[in-house]
Design a protein around this motif. Structure first.
Motif, PDB file in Angstrom:
ATOM      1  N   ILE A   1      14.579  11.055  -2.487  1.00 52.30           N
ATOM      2  CA  ILE A   1      13.813   9.935  -3.155  1.00 52.30           C
ATOM      3  C   ILE A   1      13.138   9.316  -2.001  1.00 52.30           C
ATOM      4  O   ILE A   1      13.687   9.205  -0.780  1.00 52.30           O
ATOM      5  N   ASN A   2      11.929   8.990  -1.961  1.00 54.11           N
ATOM      6  CA  ASN A   2      11.017   8.092  -1.168  1.00 54.11           C
ATOM      7  C   ASN A   2      11.658   6.692  -1.003  1.00 54.11           C
ATOM      8  O   ASN A   2      12.013   6.127  -2.060  1.00 54.11           O
ATOM      9  N   GLY A   3      12.004   6.326  -0.083  1.00 56.68           N
ATOM     10  CA  GLY A   3      12.226   5.011   0.229  1.00 56.68           C
ATOM     11  C   GLY A   3      11.327   3.839   0.161  1.00 56.68           C
ATOM     12  O   GLY A   3      11.999   2.848  -0.528  1.00 56.68           O
ATOM     13  N   ASP A   4      10.209   4.194  -0.048  1.00 60.87           N
ATOM     14  CA  ASP A   4       9.156   3.365  -0.394  1.00 60.87           C
ATOM     15  C   ASP A   4       9.255   2.769  -1.942  1.00 60.87           C
ATOM     16  O   ASP A   4       8.586   2.058  -2.406  1.00 60.87           O
ATOM     17  N   ALA A   5       9.782   4.049  -2.816  1.00 65.03           N
ATOM     18  CA  ALA A   5       9.883   3.835  -4.343  1.00 65.03           C
ATOM     19  C   ALA A   5      11.477   2.693  -4.568  1.00 65.03           C
ATOM     20  O   ALA A   5      11.247   2.611  -5.925  1.00 65.03           O
ATOM     21  N   LEU A   6      11.943   2.538  -3.556  1.00 63.52           N
ATOM     22  CA  LEU A   6      13.063   1.844  -3.724  1.00 63.52           C
ATOM     23  C   LEU A   6      13.408   0.379  -2.897  1.00 63.52           C
ATOM     24  O   LEU A   6      12.909   0.235  -2.068  1.00 63.52           O
TER      25      LEU A   6
ATOM     26  N   ALA B   1       0.822  -1.142  -0.043  1.00 66.13           N
ATOM     27  CA  ALA B   1       0.034  -0.144   0.073  1.00 66.13           C
ATOM     28  C   ALA B   1       0.766   1.191   0.109  1.00 66.13           C
ATOM     29  O   ALA B   1       0.558   2.177  -0.845  1.00 66.13           O
ATOM     30  N   ASP B   2       2.002   1.237   0.908  1.00 64.74           N
ATOM     31  CA  ASP B   2       2.832   2.279   0.827  1.00 64.74           C
ATOM     32  C   ASP B   2       3.524   2.618  -0.503  1.00 64.74           C
ATOM     33  O   ASP B   2       3.629   3.704  -0.940  1.00 64.74           O
ATOM     34  N   GLN B   3       4.007   1.414  -1.035  1.00 62.26           N
ATOM     35  CA  GLN B   3       4.709   1.601  -2.282  1.00 62.26           C
ATOM     36  C   GLN B   3       3.722   2.016  -3.449  1.00 62.26           C
ATOM     37  O   GLN B   3       4.101   2.981  -4.365  1.00 62.26           O
ATOM     38  N   TYR B   4       2.528   1.615  -3.464  1.00 66.06           N
ATOM     39  CA  TYR B   4       1.696   2.030  -4.530  1.00 66.06           C
ATOM     40  C   TYR B   4       1.312   3.602  -4.184  1.00 66.06           C
ATOM     41  O   TYR B   4       1.192   4.392  -5.211  1.00 66.06           O
ATOM     42  N   TYR B   5       1.177   3.983  -3.000  1.00 67.25           N
ATOM     43  CA  TYR B   5       0.763   5.365  -2.892  1.00 67.25           C
ATOM     44  C   TYR B   5       1.785   6.267  -3.325  1.00 67.25           C
ATOM     45  O   TYR B   5       1.712   7.299  -3.782  1.00 67.25           O
ATOM     46  N   VAL B   6       3.122   5.952  -3.005  1.00 66.88           N
ATOM     47  CA  VAL B   6       4.458   6.788  -3.428  1.00 66.88           C
ATOM     48  C   VAL B   6       4.427   6.618  -5.011  1.00 66.88           C
ATOM     49  O   VAL B   6       4.625   7.598  -5.865  1.00 66.88           O
TER      50      VAL B   6
ATOM     51  N   SER C   1      11.933   5.625   6.420  1.00 68.14           N
ATOM     52  CA  SER C   1      12.418   4.533   5.506  1.00 68.14           C
ATOM     53  C   SER C   1      13.787   4.168   6.222  1.00 68.14           C
ATOM     54  O   SER C   1      14.611   5.036   6.383  1.00 68.14           O
ATOM     55  N   PRO C   2      14.111   2.875   6.360  1.00 73.90           N
ATOM     56  CA  PRO C   2      15.114   2.207   6.981  1.00 73.90           C
ATOM     57  C   PRO C   2      16.339   2.345   5.877  1.00 73.90           C
ATOM     58  O   PRO C   2      17.434   2.456   6.088  1.00 73.90           O
ATOM     59  N   LEU C   3      15.882   2.885   4.478  1.00 72.57           N
ATOM     60  CA  LEU C   3      16.707   3.108   3.676  1.00 72.57           C
ATOM     61  C   LEU C   3      17.655   4.437   3.958  1.00 72.57           C
ATOM     62  O   LEU C   3      18.682   4.542   3.268  1.00 72.57           O
ATOM     63  N   ASN C   4      17.136   5.260   4.553  1.00 70.73           N
ATOM     64  CA  ASN C   4      17.601   6.609   4.588  1.00 70.73           C
ATOM     65  C   ASN C   4      18.923   6.243   5.486  1.00 70.73           C
ATOM     66  O   ASN C   4      19.923   7.255   5.224  1.00 70.73           O
TER      67      ASN C   4
END
Length: 163
Positions: A151-156, A48-53, A65-68
């Motif tokens: 960049i949004n972490g949810d996109a990656l 759901a978060d990935q779809y939103y972003v 985001s843990p990727l931050n």
């Protein structure tokens, strides 16, 4: 005679409400991409978060985001189609709360103009599937490119380097 000024005033009001001012930001980047899916297919593929972003051009909460805070060596790929977008050696801590890079992997990121918040920004998309990634700003490290790809972490997704 009194109706003439009223008619002129009404025509002025309605003429200022033209459709040119009601441009839909979602149609601003009309590009064709190699991967095209229906909204139902994207919803089934993404969280759901990935779809939103990625599909609705949303923005995740800063520092969520843990990727931050990821400092491992590897490649950041599109969460929707796995296209390589950014390399870990180009990642830096911008202090903004989103993963930031000073450059993209050339040819894998597309750019458009975003005016959703009242001023123009350079929006980034995956060049393969069109997913919204984030925005690029001119306040990055001066020693390299001067760019900050926010960049949004949810996109990656992160793919670690093989040793």
């Amino acid at each position: 005679m009194k109706t003439l000024p009223l008619i002129l005033l009404l025509s002025l009001v309605f003429s200022c409400n033209s459709s040119a001012q009601k441009k839909n930001d979602k149609t601003e980047h009309k590009q064709t991409f190699k991967i095209n899916k229906t909204e139902a297919e994207w919803k089934a593929l993404l969280t759901a978060d990935q779809y939103y972003v990625l599909r609705k051009a949303g923005t995740e909460r800063a520092f969520s985001s843990p990727l931050n805070d990821n400092h491992k060596k590897g490649t950041y790929v599109c969460a929707a189609c796995k296209t390589p977008l950014y390399k870990s050696e180009h990642k830096f801590d911008s202090g903004t709360g989103w993963p930031s890079f000073d450059r993209v992997i050339e040819g894998n990121v597309a750019f458009s103009t975003d005016t959703k918040i009242g001023y123009m920004r350079n929006e980034e998309h995956c060049a393969t599937c069109g997913g919204h990634l984030g925005h690029v700003f001119d306040d990055g490290p001066r020693a390299t490119t001067g760019k900050r790809h926010c960049i949004n972490g949810d996109a990656l997704e992160f793919v670690p380097s093989k040793k």
